[in-house]
Design an enzyme around this catalytic site. Structure first.
Site, PDB file in Angstrom:
ATOM      1  CG  ASP A  85      -1.674  53.542  75.922  1.00  0.00           C
ATOM      2  OD1 ASP A  85      -0.865  54.188  75.210  1.00  0.00           O
ATOM      3  OD2 ASP A  85      -2.896  53.802  75.953  1.00  0.00           O
TER       4      ASP A  85
HETATM    5  C1  BGC Z   1      -2.657  56.408  73.626  1.00  0.00           C
HETATM    6  C2  BGC Z   1      -2.400  55.325  72.607  1.00  0.00           C
HETATM    7  C3  BGC Z   1      -1.328  55.762  71.653  1.00  0.00           C
HETATM    8  C4  BGC Z   1      -0.090  56.150  72.422  1.00  0.00           C
HETATM    9  C5  BGC Z   1       1.046  56.607  71.554  1.00  0.00           C
HETATM   10  C6  BGC Z   1      -1.385  56.915  74.277  1.00  0.00           C
HETATM   11  O1  BGC Z   1      -1.608  58.047  75.046  1.00  0.00           O
HETATM   12  O2  BGC Z   1      -3.552  55.956  74.605  1.00  0.00           O
HETATM   13  O3  BGC Z   1      -3.577  54.996  71.940  1.00  0.00           O
HETATM   14  O4  BGC Z   1      -1.071  54.764  70.721  1.00  0.00           O
HETATM   15  O5  BGC Z   1      -0.420  57.203  73.311  1.00  0.00           O
HETATM   16  O6  BGC Z   1       0.785  57.836  71.009  1.00  0.00           O
END
Ligand code: BGC
Length: 809
Positions: free
Chosen positions: A297
């Site tokens: 993530d």
């Molecule tokens: C989130 C994810 C997301 C990623 C990209 C993160 O902060 O937890 O779910 O896909 O950002 O935007």
């Protein structure tokens, strides 16, 4: 040197041949991938596994000041800097892009959010064209439909937008368990039950990937809260981990083979998930057979070497410093280059399937009109009718409708944060009513709009920083309600609608307070005063919940004449709600999570969102909880003492009264269940359960049928019942019947035995319960298993470092 050149030439020839021939057979592409890996320098490999930063289309002067992870400090005079600058332009507003090396046949992959639709910038500087995407119903709505075919069709439409706008991988679906009603991101997740979550996710992945684009199922795993999400250590038993939190991911991997998996921010039993070899290699790859690549993530974990070794192949969004660290690790012998080669190979194995690699032409104009119809219809199938004392569907005499509540005018299509879609419009409830030909009241509209405009000017948005930053909707508080307005409207209108709105999302959890989990005084007053005024005139009042997660209902749900949980149903929201209110569509959604009477009634409430922990020898930083909880890394721990008793597994086993149980939902029709049959009384490899369902009402409708099993629970303690299968009838005309049948194999009945690290179906008597909800059981039958069945022996993995209290029957 000459050898390298030759190798390079053969790679290029191979790629050229493949591209000209227009297809890549698996074996040939794998061979070419190995060749590509061999031809890459260490630097290129490191640049490929580390993302190129998260790029916001900002003025250069501002971006320069951003941290490298967010695009700051890029030296555009270097070949890498030049390449990054170029690929960042591929799809503005996307969450991440991977490096490209055209000379080697390595194309960039564009990774874009998110679960309710594609998230990209809707406009581009200097262009008049727009790039809006469809805001489809949130995951919770999809799960409430209990309809895998429907979910697959939504995925298909979503995937077309991914393809037509030029993205390669959609960062979705998200399928963490809705462990606690207060998790701010529950709207992105499906259910409190792993089977339902896994089946929904698999259907969504199959739909999206049918377009030749990829998905990233997330957040793997046990990401059940936003509070201190980057440092929280979740202490959970092996059994609860396998049975509750991993099971949905396993189903999704095995039934849809997503191209990628996104590891989560949190730690589980002391280790960051992105650094857990147990999780990403032993469980995901060895036990389940996952074939794609794993990405972090955005900013997750802390040790890039541990991540590579664990099998977390890609770091997102990545920064030049991390690339340097990785190169140094290989050069100093800390990381064996062959590990990195494997990571690279996995990324390239997916790359050869992407639209960009295949040179697919993009239109930048998906059929948004057609998709508006898809979302409008899908949302109606996921709405849950909670109460109905004859108010719905609207009778023919209803022509004039008075709509109360802010959200009637400013309807909420979806949650906030990265799961928020940039859609062109949201149909409000008012517009939905007008579109269907109902008369509404301009004076009410003006009252609400004027109030909301003033209230939003003084609204404190600091708590919802991310929502505000990412353009999400933060509803203002309901106004103090003047009963005279209700009386005035009751004299004119035929019926009252009262919409209660809530929004939440990435960056913060909700609270068990008035105005969040509980309705506040103004909202309760509104429901009471409007209902009283309309009842005084012999007219009805209906409450619509426009929410992303569970709210308290028990204290007020008997006041109005009907309550419809519309959730956050996507951009056609107002039209979808009115389709249900008017009876154009008969609601068939059922709850995918329990609505407790009080927040404290839930099994996780004592352990949500956890607490600060004192790290021995370190300076005491537990006291300082200032700053932005979503990004800070303070030592924090949450112990899952409820163990396997999550949601209905707890409420039903311990007989705790609820407002609405798991699986609950009303229809405008009634259904009769009969003729329950089991294929055998003695279990061999599987049992087939069949049941007849008849529409005994006056209108056509669909019925969700749920199959639960009660296990003997002798040496392996079991909840009272667990969902083992479900299905939905087609639209049944009044008087018509359908027969549904379900295969129950040993895996569906098994429990995870920590002692032997295996899935075991215990010998003994089982009860199959077929019902309209987890409590409304319509028919039962029994069968027996002669002796214990070991379904699968798996890796010993992710064992908690210490013992802790666990809930037992
Ligand atoms: C989130 C994810 C997301 C990623 C990209 C993160 O902060 O937890 O779910 O896909 O950002 O935007």
């Amino acid at each position: 040197m000459i050898g390298n050149k030759l190798r390079l030439n053969s790679v290029l020839t191979l790629l050229l041949l493949l591209l000209v021939s227009g297809g890549l057979s698996a074996s040939v592409s794998q061979k070419s991938v190995k060749e590509i890996v061999k031809s890459m320098t260490l630097e290129q490999k490191a640049q490929l596994v580390i993302g190129t930063g998260m790029y916001f289309p900002l003025p250069d002067s501002i971006r320069e000041k951003m941290p490298p992870m967010f695009g700051g400090g890029l030296d555009t005079s270097t070949p890498y800097g030049k390449m990054v600058e170029k690929i960042r332009g591929y799809l503005p507003g996307t969450a991440g892009v991977t490096a490209e090396y055209p000379g080697l046949g390595v194309t960039s992959q564009t990774l874009a959010d998110g679960p309710a639709g594609l998230r990209i910038s809707p406009t581009r500087p200097g262009e008049t064209d727009t790039y809006y995407c469809t805001a489809f119903p949130i995951a919770t709505v999809m799960a409430s439909s209990w309809d895998t075919e429907l979910v697959e069709s939504v995925g298909k439409a979503m995937g077309i937008e991914v393809l037509e706008y030029g993205a390669d991988v959609l960062l979705a679906p998200a399928l963490n368990i809705q462990r606690d009603p207060l998790c701010g991101r529950n709207f992105e997740y499906y259910s409190e039950d792993p089977l339902l979550s896994g089946k929904m996710a698999a259907a969504m992945v199959n739909g999206i990937q049918s377009n030749g684009v990829g998905t990233s199922i997330k957040h793997f795993v046990v990401n059940n809260q936003e509070t201190n999400r980057m440092s929280v250590d979740v202490i959970v038993s092996e059994r609860a981990l396998r049975e509750i939190y991993l099971k949905g991911f396993k189903i999704a991997v095995q039934e849809s083979q997503p191209w990628t998996v996104m590891s989560s921010y949190n730690k589980v039993n002391g280790v960051y998930t992105s650094e857990s070899h147990d999780l990403l290699t032993k469980i995901l790859r060895n036990d389940w057979g996952f074939e794609g690549y794993v990405m972090t993530d955005w900013g997750g974990g802390s040790d890039v070497v541990a991540q590579m070794v664990a099998g977390n192949d890609m770091i997102q969004p990545g920064s030049p410093e991390t690339i340097k660290t990785l190169i140094e690790a290989v050069e100093s012998g800390k990381l064996d280059e062959s590990v990195l080669d494997t990571n690279v190979e996995r990324i390239l194995n997916i790359m050869v399937k992407t639209p960009r690699f295949k040179g697919t032409k993009i239109s930048n104009s998906p059929d948004l009109k057609a998709h508006a119809q898809v979302t409008r219809q899908a949302a109606t199938d996921g709405m849950v009718l909670l109460e109905n004392n004859g108010a719905l569907p609207f009778s023919k005499s209803i022509k004039n409708v008075a709509a109360f509540g802010n959200a009637s005018y400013d309807f909420i299509s979806g949650g906030t944060g990265s799961g928020d879609v940039n859609e062109a419009y949201t149909v409000s409830l008012l517009e939905g009513l007008q579109n269907a030909g109902y008369k509404t009241y301009g004076e009410l509209k003006t009252t609400y709009e004027t109030y909301m405009e003033e209230a939003s000017k003084v609204q404190d948005k600091s708590k919802n920083f991310i929502a505000a930053l990412m353009g999400g909707k933060i509803p203002v508080e309901e106004m103090a309600f003047d009963a005279s307005i209700a009386e005035e409207m009751a004299a004119k209108a035929d019926i009252a609608l009262i919409t209660i709105g809530r929004n939440a999302g990435e960056g913060g959890d909700r609270e068990a307070v008035e105005g969040d989990f509980y309705l506040n005084k103004n909202e309760k007053d509104l429901i009471k005063k409007v209902t009283e005024a309309f009842h005084a005139k012999g007219k009805k009042a209906v409450v619509i919940l426009n929410v992303g997660g569970v709210v308290e209902t028990a204290s007020w749900s008997n006041i109005p004449d009907a309550v419809l949980c519309a959730w956050q149903p996507g951009q056609e929201g107002g039209n979808s709600v009115v389709d249900v209110l008017s009876g154009k569509v008969n609601p068939s959604g059922k709850l995918a999570q329990t609505f407790p009477v009080k927040y404290e009634d839930g099994s996780s409430s004592d352990n949500f969102p956890g607490e600060a922990i004192k790290v021995e020898g370190a300076e005491d930083n537990t006291a300082d909880q200032s700053g932005f909880s979503m990004m800070r890394r303070v030592p924090w721990e949450v112990v899952y003492e409820e163990d396997i008793y999550v949601g209905y597994r707890y409420f039903n086993t311990f007989d705790v009264p609820v407002a609405y149980e798991f699986g609950y939902g009303k229809s405008y029709s009634t259904f009769e269940y009969s003729n329950l049959k089991l294929s055998d009384k003695n279990f061999d490899e599987k049992i087939t359960v069949s049941i007849d369902v008849k529409n005994t009402g006056d209108v056509a409708g669909k019925e969700v049928v749920q199959v639960y099993a009660s296990a003997p629970g002798k040496s392996l303690e079991k909840p009272e019942e667990e969902l083992v299968a479900f299905g939905k009838t087609a639209l049944l005309e009044p008087g018509k019947s359908a027969t549904l049948s379900f295969d129950i194999d040993a895996a569906l009945l098994a429990s995870f035995d920590e002692a032997s690290t295996s899935w075991i179906t215990e010998a003994g008597d089982y009860i199959i319960k077929v019902g309209a909800s987890s409590k409304d059981i319509k028919a039962k039958a029994t069968f027996s298993v002669a002796k214990d069945i070991t379904v699968q022996k798996v890796s010993k993995a992710m064992v908690p470092e210490r013992d802790f209290e666990k809930m037992h029957r």
